[in-house]
Motif scaffolding. Structure first.
Motif, PDB file in Angstrom:
ATOM      1  N   VAL A  24      -9.112   6.525  -5.057  1.00 17.96           N
ATOM      2  CA  VAL A  24      -7.813   6.790  -5.681  1.00 17.96           C
ATOM      3  C   VAL A  24      -7.791   6.259  -7.115  1.00 17.96           C
ATOM      4  O   VAL A  24      -7.267   6.907  -8.030  1.00 17.96           O
ATOM      5  N   LEU A  25      -8.384   5.073  -7.337  1.00 21.64           N
ATOM      6  CA  LEU A  25      -8.426   4.497  -8.681  1.00 21.64           C
ATOM      7  C   LEU A  25      -9.186   5.405  -9.642  1.00 21.64           C
ATOM      8  O   LEU A  25      -8.704   5.725 -10.743  1.00 21.64           O
ATOM      9  N   LEU A  26     -10.382   5.846  -9.250  1.00 18.00           N
ATOM     10  CA  LEU A  26     -11.157   6.734 -10.112  1.00 18.00           C
ATOM     11  C   LEU A  26     -10.434   8.057 -10.329  1.00 18.00           C
ATOM     12  O   LEU A  26     -10.460   8.625 -11.430  1.00 18.00           O
ATOM     13  N   GLY A  27      -9.776   8.558  -9.281  1.00 20.98           N
ATOM     14  CA  GLY A  27      -9.053   9.819  -9.402  1.00 20.98           C
ATOM     15  C   GLY A  27      -7.876   9.730 -10.357  1.00 20.98           C
ATOM     16  O   GLY A  27      -7.664  10.632 -11.186  1.00 20.98           O
ATOM     17  N   THR A  28      -7.095   8.676 -10.261  1.00 21.32           N
ATOM     18  CA  THR A  28      -5.943   8.540 -11.158  1.00 21.32           C
ATOM     19  C   THR A  28      -6.393   8.330 -12.602  1.00 21.32           C
ATOM     20  O   THR A  28      -5.749   8.825 -13.538  1.00 21.32           O
ATOM     21  N   ALA A  29      -7.505   7.622 -12.794  1.00 20.35           N
ATOM     22  CA  ALA A  29      -8.039   7.455 -14.153  1.00 20.35           C
ATOM     23  C   ALA A  29      -8.506   8.799 -14.712  1.00 20.35           C
ATOM     24  O   ALA A  29      -8.244   9.129 -15.881  1.00 20.35           O
ATOM     25  N   ALA A  30      -9.175   9.603 -13.880  1.00 24.68           N
ATOM     26  CA  ALA A  30      -9.626  10.930 -14.326  1.00 24.68           C
ATOM     27  C   ALA A  30      -8.439  11.843 -14.621  1.00 24.68           C
ATOM     28  O   ALA A  30      -8.466  12.635 -15.576  1.00 24.68           O
ATOM     29  N   ALA A  31      -7.387  11.745 -13.811  1.00 21.01           N
ATOM     30  CA  ALA A  31      -6.190  12.555 -14.054  1.00 21.01           C
ATOM     31  C   ALA A  31      -5.533  12.187 -15.382  1.00 21.01           C
ATOM     32  O   ALA A  31      -5.026  13.060 -16.108  1.00 21.01           O
ATOM     33  N   ALA A  45       2.821   7.601 -16.807  1.00 25.29           N
ATOM     34  CA  ALA A  45       2.968   7.407 -15.360  1.00 25.29           C
ATOM     35  C   ALA A  45       1.607   7.255 -14.678  1.00 25.29           C
ATOM     36  O   ALA A  45       1.407   6.366 -13.839  1.00 25.29           O
ATOM     37  N   PHE A  46       0.648   8.112 -15.036  1.00 22.24           N
ATOM     38  CA  PHE A  46      -0.673   8.025 -14.405  1.00 22.24           C
ATOM     39  C   PHE A  46      -1.452   6.783 -14.855  1.00 22.24           C
ATOM     40  O   PHE A  46      -2.186   6.192 -14.066  1.00 22.24           O
ATOM     41  N   LEU A  47      -1.283   6.401 -16.103  1.00 21.77           N
ATOM     42  CA  LEU A  47      -1.955   5.187 -16.563  1.00 21.77           C
ATOM     43  C   LEU A  47      -1.432   3.962 -15.812  1.00 21.77           C
ATOM     44  O   LEU A  47      -2.208   3.113 -15.359  1.00 21.77           O
ATOM     45  N   ALA A  48      -0.105   3.880 -15.654  1.00 21.81           N
ATOM     46  CA  ALA A  48       0.480   2.764 -14.905  1.00 21.81           C
ATOM     47  C   ALA A  48       0.021   2.785 -13.448  1.00 21.81           C
ATOM     48  O   ALA A  48      -0.268   1.731 -12.855  1.00 21.81           O
ATOM     49  N   THR A  49      -0.079   3.975 -12.869  1.00 23.89           N
ATOM     50  CA  THR A  49      -0.528   4.088 -11.485  1.00 23.89           C
ATOM     51  C   THR A  49      -1.977   3.641 -11.336  1.00 23.89           C
ATOM     52  O   THR A  49      -2.333   2.943 -10.382  1.00 23.89           O
ATOM     53  N   ALA A  50      -2.835   4.056 -12.282  1.00 26.87           N
ATOM     54  CA  ALA A  50      -4.236   3.630 -12.228  1.00 26.87           C
ATOM     55  C   ALA A  50      -4.349   2.115 -12.286  1.00 26.87           C
ATOM     56  O   ALA A  50      -5.162   1.507 -11.571  1.00 26.87           O
ATOM     57  N   LEU A  51      -3.534   1.489 -13.107  1.00 28.38           N
ATOM     58  CA  LEU A  51      -3.560   0.021 -13.186  1.00 28.38           C
ATOM     59  C   LEU A  51      -3.133  -0.612 -11.866  1.00 28.38           C
ATOM     60  O   LEU A  51      -3.661  -1.656 -11.466  1.00 28.38           O
ATOM     61  N   VAL A 106       0.832  -1.201   0.000  1.00 27.64           N
ATOM     62  CA  VAL A 106       0.000   0.000   0.000  1.00 27.64           C
ATOM     63  C   VAL A 106       0.867   1.252   0.000  1.00 27.64           C
ATOM     64  O   VAL A 106       0.646   2.188  -0.783  1.00 27.64           O
ATOM     65  N   VAL A 107       1.877   1.280   0.864  1.00 22.63           N
ATOM     66  CA  VAL A 107       2.766   2.436   0.924  1.00 22.63           C
ATOM     67  C   VAL A 107       3.489   2.599  -0.409  1.00 22.63           C
ATOM     68  O   VAL A 107       3.674   3.729  -0.902  1.00 22.63           O
ATOM     69  N   ARG A 108       3.871   1.504  -1.007  1.00 22.38           N
ATOM     70  CA  ARG A 108       4.569   1.573  -2.297  1.00 22.38           C
ATOM     71  C   ARG A 108       3.662   2.197  -3.360  1.00 22.38           C
ATOM     72  O   ARG A 108       4.105   3.024  -4.161  1.00 22.38           O
ATOM     73  N   ARG A 109       2.384   1.845  -3.365  1.00 19.87           N
ATOM     74  CA  ARG A 109       1.471   2.432  -4.342  1.00 19.87           C
ATOM     75  C   ARG A 109       1.294   3.933  -4.090  1.00 19.87           C
ATOM     76  O   ARG A 109       1.201   4.728  -5.037  1.00 19.87           O
ATOM     77  N   VAL A 110       1.214   4.322  -2.825  1.00 15.14           N
ATOM     78  CA  VAL A 110       1.083   5.739  -2.494  1.00 15.14           C
ATOM     79  C   VAL A 110       2.290   6.524  -3.016  1.00 15.14           C
ATOM     80  O   VAL A 110       2.146   7.598  -3.619  1.00 15.14           O
ATOM     81  N   VAL A 111       3.486   5.985  -2.806  1.00 16.68           N
ATOM     82  CA  VAL A 111       4.709   6.659  -3.241  1.00 16.68           C
ATOM     83  C   VAL A 111       4.756   6.757  -4.774  1.00 16.68           C
ATOM     84  O   VAL A 111       5.113   7.807  -5.335  1.00 16.68           O
ATOM     85  N   LEU A 112       4.376   5.699  -5.467  1.00 20.66           N
ATOM     86  CA  LEU A 112       4.402   5.723  -6.930  1.00 20.66           C
ATOM     87  C   LEU A 112       3.364   6.697  -7.491  1.00 20.66           C
ATOM     88  O   LEU A 112       3.598   7.342  -8.517  1.00 20.66           O
ATOM     89  N   THR A 113       2.219   6.820  -6.821  1.00 23.16           N
ATOM     90  CA  THR A 113       1.215   7.789  -7.254  1.00 23.16           C
ATOM     91  C   THR A 113       1.743   9.213  -7.098  1.00 23.16           C
ATOM     92  O   THR A 113       1.523  10.076  -7.963  1.00 23.16           O
ATOM     93  N   SER A 114       2.455   9.478  -6.011  1.00 24.10           N
ATOM     94  CA  SER A 114       3.063  10.796  -5.823  1.00 24.10           C
ATOM     95  C   SER A 114       4.121  11.065  -6.884  1.00 24.10           C
ATOM     96  O   SER A 114       4.259  12.200  -7.368  1.00 24.10           O
ATOM     97  N   ALA A 115       4.863  10.037  -7.261  1.00 23.73           N
ATOM     98  CA  ALA A 115       5.852  10.206  -8.326  1.00 23.73           C
ATOM     99  C   ALA A 115       5.183  10.572  -9.650  1.00 23.73           C
ATOM    100  O   ALA A 115       5.682  11.435 -10.401  1.00 23.73           O
ATOM    101  N   ALA A 116       4.053   9.939  -9.949  1.00 25.87           N
ATOM    102  CA  ALA A 116       3.325  10.276 -11.170  1.00 25.87           C
ATOM    103  C   ALA A 116       2.850  11.727 -11.138  1.00 25.87           C
ATOM    104  O   ALA A 116       2.921  12.442 -12.145  1.00 25.87           O
TER     105      ALA A 116
END
Length: 429
Positions: free
Chosen positions: A303-310, A395-401, A235-245
Motif C-alpha cells: 500500500v505504501l509503494l502504491g500510494t507513493a506511485a499514485a 491527499a495522496f502524499l499525506a496518505t503515503a506518509l 489500521v481501519v482509519r488508514r484504509v478509510v483515509l486512503t479511500s478518501a484520497a
C-alpha cells in the motif's frame, strides 16, 4: 483457496458493474438530448453522489443485519428502475429520480458481495485465510466489466443510429426511446439478472428471523459500531483515509480530463469518443493491476509503494504534456488496481464478521463524500493549470506518509472491534 466461492463472487461482481459501464459513455449526452443544460446535468449527477453517500452506512448496517444476498437483490431491482427512468425519462425531475435510485442501488451494493466472499472463505478456511487473491479477482472482474460496458455503451447508439434507424425508433416511440437510451434499457435487463444471481448463487448460513422492530433497532447499532471501529482502530482509519484520497483524485480526473481530451481532438463529439476510449483503457489498466496484486508481497509495504506511485502519477497528470499525462493516467489506474485488494485484505483482517459490510460502507462513504466535495471546490479552478491537482496530490502524499508507520505499532495498542475483542495483527507490514 476455494475456487467455487471465488467464481461466484467474481461473476456477481461482473454482473453488477457491466450495466454501470453501459451508462458511462451515453449518460451526459442523453441528458443533453433531453434538453438539460450543463448546470442541470451537474445537479442530476450530484443527486446520484449525495444519495449514495447518504445511504452508505444505513445500507451497510442493513446487510449485516438482514444478510448479504437480499440486500444485493434489492440493489439490482433499484438499478433496473433507475436505468428505465434514465433511459425513458423526458424531464429533469424523472432523470433526477432515476439518478437518485441509481445512487441508492450503489449504496446497497457497496460491500455485501465482498463481505459474503470473506465470510464464506473464513468459514471454510479459518480466520487466517488468504483473501488477497480472491479480492484481486473481484477487482479485475469489476474493471473488465466496466471496460466492456463502456465500449458497448458507446458503440450501441452509434451502430443503431446509422441508416436512420435512430429516427425511426424515436418516431415509433414518440421520442421516449432514443439511440442513446438503448444502453440504459439493456442495463435494466442486466440488473435483473444480477438480482437473480445474487439470490441463487450467494448462499449463506441462515440468520435469525428478522422483524421490523429488530431491523430498526439493529441497523443503527451496527452503524454506530462501524463508525467507532473506523475511528478507533489505526489500521481501519488508514484504509478509510486512503479511500478518501482516491475519491479526491477521481473527482479531479473525471472533471478535468474530458475537457483536455476535447481540446486535443478539436471538438466535443470527438472528445467524447476519445475520453470514452481513455476511460476504457483506465479500467483495463486497473484490471491489470488487480491481476498483479496477488503476485506481489501484500500488506503495508504494498500500500505504501502504491500510494507513493499514485502521487507521482497525479503529478504527471497535472503538470505533463499530453503524452506524459496519458502515461500518468495509466500508472495511476494500474497502481489503484494493485493497492485496492491489499488495502481491503488489511481491512477484513481487522473487522469482526458482523460489522464487515458496515466497515466497507464507511470506506465507500469516505470516497463518495471526498469526491463530491472536491468536485465542488475545484469547479471554479478548472482552467488554472496545476492548481486543481494539488488537492489529490496533497491527499495522496499525506496518505503515503501515514503508511510509513509499521502496523505493529498501531495494533499493539488498539482493539479492533466495538465489543472489545482483541484481534491484533502481529505482522502485516
Amino acid at each position: 483457496m476455494n475456487p467455487d466461492l471465488r467464481r461466484r463472487y467474481v461473476v456477481n461482481t461482473a454482473l453488477f458493474w457491466l450495466p454501470i459501464g453501459l451508462g458511462v459513455a451515453p449518460a451526459v449526452l442523453l441528458f443533453a438530448e433531453r434538453g438539460l443544460g450543463t448546470a442541470a446535468v451537474a445537479v442530476v449527477v450530484a443527486v446520484h453522489s449525495f444519495t449514495a453517500a447518504g445511504l452508505e452506512l444505513p445500507t451497510g448496517g442493513l446487510s449485516d443485519v438482514l444478510g448479504r444476498r437480499w440486500v444485493l437483490a434489492a440493489a439490482g431491482v433499484l438499478m433496473c428502475a433507475a436505468f428505465l427512468l434514465v433511459g425513458l425519462g423526458g424531464t429533469a425531475v424523472l432523470l433526477g429520480v432515476g439518478m437518485g435510485l441509481k445512487g441508492a442501488a450503489r449504496a446497497l451494493s457497496s460491500g455485501p458481495a465482498e463481505a459474503w466472499y470473506v465470510d464464506a472463505v473464513r468459514a471454510k478456511e479459518g480466520e487466517g485465510a488468504e483473501l488477497r487473491s480472491g479480492l484481486a479477482r473481484g477487482a479485475t472482474a469489476s474493471s473488465v466489466a466496466l471496460a466492456v460496458g463502456t465500449v458497448a455503451g458507446g458503440v450501441l447508439p452509434w451502430a443503431f443510429g446509422r441508416g436512420g434507424y435512430g429516427e425511426q425508433l424515436g418516431e415509433a416511440t414518440g421520442g421516449a426511446v432514443l439511440p442513446l437510451s438503448l444502453p440504459m434499457l439493456l442495463g435494466a435487463v442486466l440488473a435483473l439478472g444480477f438480482s437473480c444471481h445474487s439470490l441463487l448463487a450467494l448462499r449463506e448460513p441462515p440468520r435469525p428471523r428478522a422483524t421490523l422492530g429488530g431491523v430498526l433497532r439493529g441497523v443503527p447499532v451496527t452503524v454506530v459500531d462501524g463508525v467507532r471501529l473506523a475511528a478507533r482502530d489505526g489500521v481501519v482509519r488508514r484504509v478509510v483515509l486512503t479511500s478518501a484520497a482516491a475519491g479526491s483524485a477521481f473527482a479531479v480526473i473525471e472533471l478535468l480530463t474530458p475537457g483536455r481530451v476535447a481540446a486535443l481532438t478539436g471538438g466535443a463529439e470527438s472528445g467524447a469518443v476519445g475520453y470514452g476510449g481513455l476511460a476504457t483503457a483506465g479500467f483495463l489498466c486497473s484490471a491489470c493491476g488487480s491481476l498483479l496484486a496477488p503476485l506481489l508481497r501484500g500488506g503495508r509495504r504494498a500500500v505504501l509503494l502504491g500510494t507513493a506511485a499514485a502521487t507521482l502519477a497525479l503529478l504527471l497528470l497535472g503538470a505533463g504534456a499530453a503524452a506524459v499525462a496519458v502515461a500518468g493516467y495509466a500508472v495511476f489506474y494500474v497502481t489503484l488496481g494493485v493497492v485496492n485488494p491489499n488495502l481491503n485484505e488489511l481491512l477484513h483482517h481487522r473487522v469482526p464478521d458482523d460489522r464487515r459490510a458496515t466497515a466497507l460502507s464507511v470506506q465507500s462513504l469516505a470516497l463518495q463524500l471526498t469526491a463530491a466535495t472536491t468536485g465542488l471546490i475545484i469547479g471554479p479552478l478548472a482552467g488554472d493549470g496545476l492548481l486543481p491537482w494539488l488537492f489529490p496530490l496533497g491527499a495522496f502524499l499525506a496518505t503515503a506518509l501515514l503508511w510509513t508507520r509499521p502496523l505493529r505499532e498501531v495494533t499493539a495498542q488498539q482493539p479492533v472491534s466495538a465489543d472489545g475483542q482483541d484481534r491484533r495483527v502481529t505482522d502485516l507490514s
